[in-house]
Scaffold this motif. Structure first.
Motif, PDB file in Angstrom:
ATOM      1  N   GLU A 193       0.890  -1.298  -0.122  1.00  0.00           N
ATOM      2  CA  GLU A 193      -0.221   0.095  -0.144  1.00  0.00           C
ATOM      3  C   GLU A 193       0.688   1.225  -0.004  1.00  0.00           C
ATOM      4  N   ARG A 194       2.143   1.207  -0.018  1.00  0.00           N
ATOM      5  CA  ARG A 194       2.997   2.301   0.131  1.00  0.00           C
ATOM      6  C   ARG A 194       4.115   2.117  -0.925  1.00  0.00           C
ATOM      7  N   ASP A 195       4.390   3.201  -1.817  1.00  0.00           N
ATOM      8  CA  ASP A 195       5.794   2.942  -2.447  1.00  0.00           C
ATOM      9  C   ASP A 195       7.084   3.028  -1.748  1.00  0.00           C
ATOM     10  N   PHE A 196       8.045   2.570  -2.491  1.00  0.00           N
ATOM     11  CA  PHE A 196       9.313   2.691  -1.591  1.00  0.00           C
ATOM     12  C   PHE A 196      10.416   2.847  -2.731  1.00  0.00           C
ATOM     13  N   ASP A 197      11.459   3.443  -2.258  1.00  0.00           N
ATOM     14  CA  ASP A 197      12.616   3.480  -3.189  1.00  0.00           C
ATOM     15  C   ASP A 197      13.882   2.854  -2.647  1.00  0.00           C
ATOM     16  N   LEU A 220       9.086  -7.050   5.049  1.00  0.00           N
ATOM     17  CA  LEU A 220       8.697  -6.951   3.847  1.00  0.00           C
ATOM     18  C   LEU A 220       7.301  -7.866   3.784  1.00  0.00           C
ATOM     19  N   ALA A 221       6.188  -7.282   3.208  1.00  0.00           N
ATOM     20  CA  ALA A 221       5.003  -8.022   3.007  1.00  0.00           C
ATOM     21  C   ALA A 221       5.261  -8.870   1.858  1.00  0.00           C
ATOM     22  N   GLU A 222       4.948 -10.012   1.891  1.00  0.00           N
ATOM     23  CA  GLU A 222       5.055 -10.944   0.567  1.00  0.00           C
ATOM     24  C   GLU A 222       4.214 -10.620  -0.809  1.00  0.00           C
ATOM     25  N   LYS A 305      -8.859  -1.812   4.098  1.00  0.00           N
ATOM     26  CA  LYS A 305      -7.854  -0.756   4.305  1.00  0.00           C
ATOM     27  C   LYS A 305      -7.046  -1.014   5.468  1.00  0.00           C
ATOM     28  N   PRO A 306      -5.788  -1.218   5.277  1.00  0.00           N
ATOM     29  CA  PRO A 306      -4.991  -1.355   6.474  1.00  0.00           C
ATOM     30  C   PRO A 306      -4.775  -0.276   7.139  1.00  0.00           C
ATOM     31  N   ASP A 307      -4.409  -0.444   8.357  1.00  0.00           N
ATOM     32  CA  ASP A 307      -3.973   0.783   9.227  1.00  0.00           C
ATOM     33  C   ASP A 307      -2.610   1.336   8.980  1.00  0.00           C
ATOM     34  N   LEU A 308      -2.801   2.228   8.029  1.00  0.00           N
ATOM     35  CA  LEU A 308      -1.536   2.989   7.579  1.00  0.00           C
ATOM     36  C   LEU A 308      -0.773   3.865   8.352  1.00  0.00           C
ATOM     37  N   SER A 309      -1.528   4.252   9.543  1.00  0.00           N
ATOM     38  CA  SER A 309      -1.027   5.213  10.547  1.00  0.00           C
ATOM     39  C   SER A 309       0.188   4.523  11.169  1.00  0.00           C
ATOM     40  N   LEU A 310       0.259   3.186  11.143  1.00  0.00           N
ATOM     41  CA  LEU A 310       1.111   2.136  11.809  1.00  0.00           C
ATOM     42  C   LEU A 310       2.617   2.544  10.870  1.00  0.00           C
TER      43      LEU A 310
END
Ligand code: F6P
Length: 319
Positions: A193-197, A220-222, A305-310
């Motif tokens: 749910e979040r981009d990464f570099d 790392l999420a699978e 929707k996961p809790d992205l505040s985490l």
């Protein structure tokens, strides 16, 4: 309604046994008969069905897995399979059902309801990826198992000043990674749910090392990529003495936590109450600590929707 059936479907999850027990005991308490169906929808179609007594569910609440066995059975999406299942329900005199499983299981539950057999779905999956519920049965146990492993990896990571990429389950959802990452004190959490570099992550690992951080854990999420591939990418930007660890199916096993046992018990009893009210085609959830139900159709139109505040919390706590 005199007789209900119960099955578990899809990937097993700790707490499924507690849910079977709750459905069985609540139903018997309300004067109903209960039939267990082995191997999910496959067992329904094959007629692998047997009476369940209160004794049969004794000594089960603390056990992982599902004693009714589980199976993925995509054939139940076809009307042919559904009609065969209904033949079996008629044969065994079963009027209504409770299905415990992930989102695949809900399609079958809806189809059975449309055929006139009220069916209630309970969210049983470690992935926590079902809409209209804050938690699924099995998630808390899976996260606890992942955190236990991460704690151990911290020990060896700091002894060798290594960087560990720990791959956790969750299918397309980042919930297991988010919760395990925060609870396990991860340096970084990577979720779909979040981009990464990866270059920026390598830079952060480098800076962490320079600041004296000896145990770097990246959860790392699978659903993002495989740990070994992530490690290879990371290694392009520095010598981190990195290792990849895949926790895998160990996250699916084990005795359910208190939270999962209680959740499963509440949801199982509620499912029977809904059936007794003549309801079907509903999915049970827990929202803001209250047991709720929603039309299964609404679940198909929504996205979990996961809790992205985490995620944000971890970014701030891991600096
Ligand atoms: O849905 C539960 C889950 O464990 C996922 O986290 C994982 O992606 C998948 O099932 C693994 O499936 P299987 O047990 O069929 O390998």
């Amino acid at each position: 309604m005199k007789r209900i059936g119960i099955l578990t479907s899809g990937g097993d999850a700790p707490g499924m046994n507690a849910a079977i027990r709750a459905v069985t005991r609540r139903a018997i308490d309300k004067g109903l008969e209960v039939f267990g169906i082995n191997y999910g929808y496959a067992g329904l179609v094959a007629g692998d069905i047997f009476p369940l007594t209160s004794d049969d569910v004794s000594d089960r609440i603390q056990r992982g897995g599902t004693f009714l066995y589980s199976a993925r059975y995509p054939e139940f999406a076809n009307v042919e399979g559904q009609l065969k299942g209904i033949e079996q329900l008629k044969k065994f005199g079963i009027d209504a059902l409770v299905v415990i499983g992930g989102d695949g299981s809900y399609h079958g539950a809806l189809r059975l309801t449309e055929h006139g057999y009220n069916t209630i779905g309970l969210p049983g999956t470690i992935d926590n990826d079902i809409p209209f519920t804050d938690f699924t049965i099995g998630f808390d146990t899976a996260v606890s198992t992942a955190v236990d492993a991460i704690d151990k990896l911290h020990d060896t990571a700091s002894s060798h000043e290594r960087t560990f990429v720990v791959e956790v389950m969750g299918r397309g959802a980042g919930d297991v990674a988010l919760w395990a990452g925060v609870a396990g004190g991860a340096q970084k959490i990577i979720v779909p749910e979040r981009d990464f570099d990866i270059k920026e992550i390598a830079q952060e690992v480098k800076e962490g090392r320079e600041q004296g951080n000896k145990n770097m854990i990246i959860v790392l999420a699978e659903g993002v990529m495989h740990a070994e591939d992530f490690k290879k990418e990371l290694d392009k930007y520095g010598d981190f003495d990195s290792r990849a660890t895949v926790l895998g199916h160990v996250q699916r096993g084990g005795s359910p936590t208190v939270k999962d046992r209680v959740l499963a018990s509440k949801m199982g009893a509620y499912a029977v109450d809904l059936l007794l009210d003549g309801k079907g085609g509903l999915a049970v959830g827990i929202e803001n600590n209250k047991i709720t139900s929603h039309d299964i159709l609404d679940l198909f139109d929504s996205k979990h929707k996961p809790d992205l505040s985490l995620y944000d919390l971890n970014e701030s706590l891991s600096r």
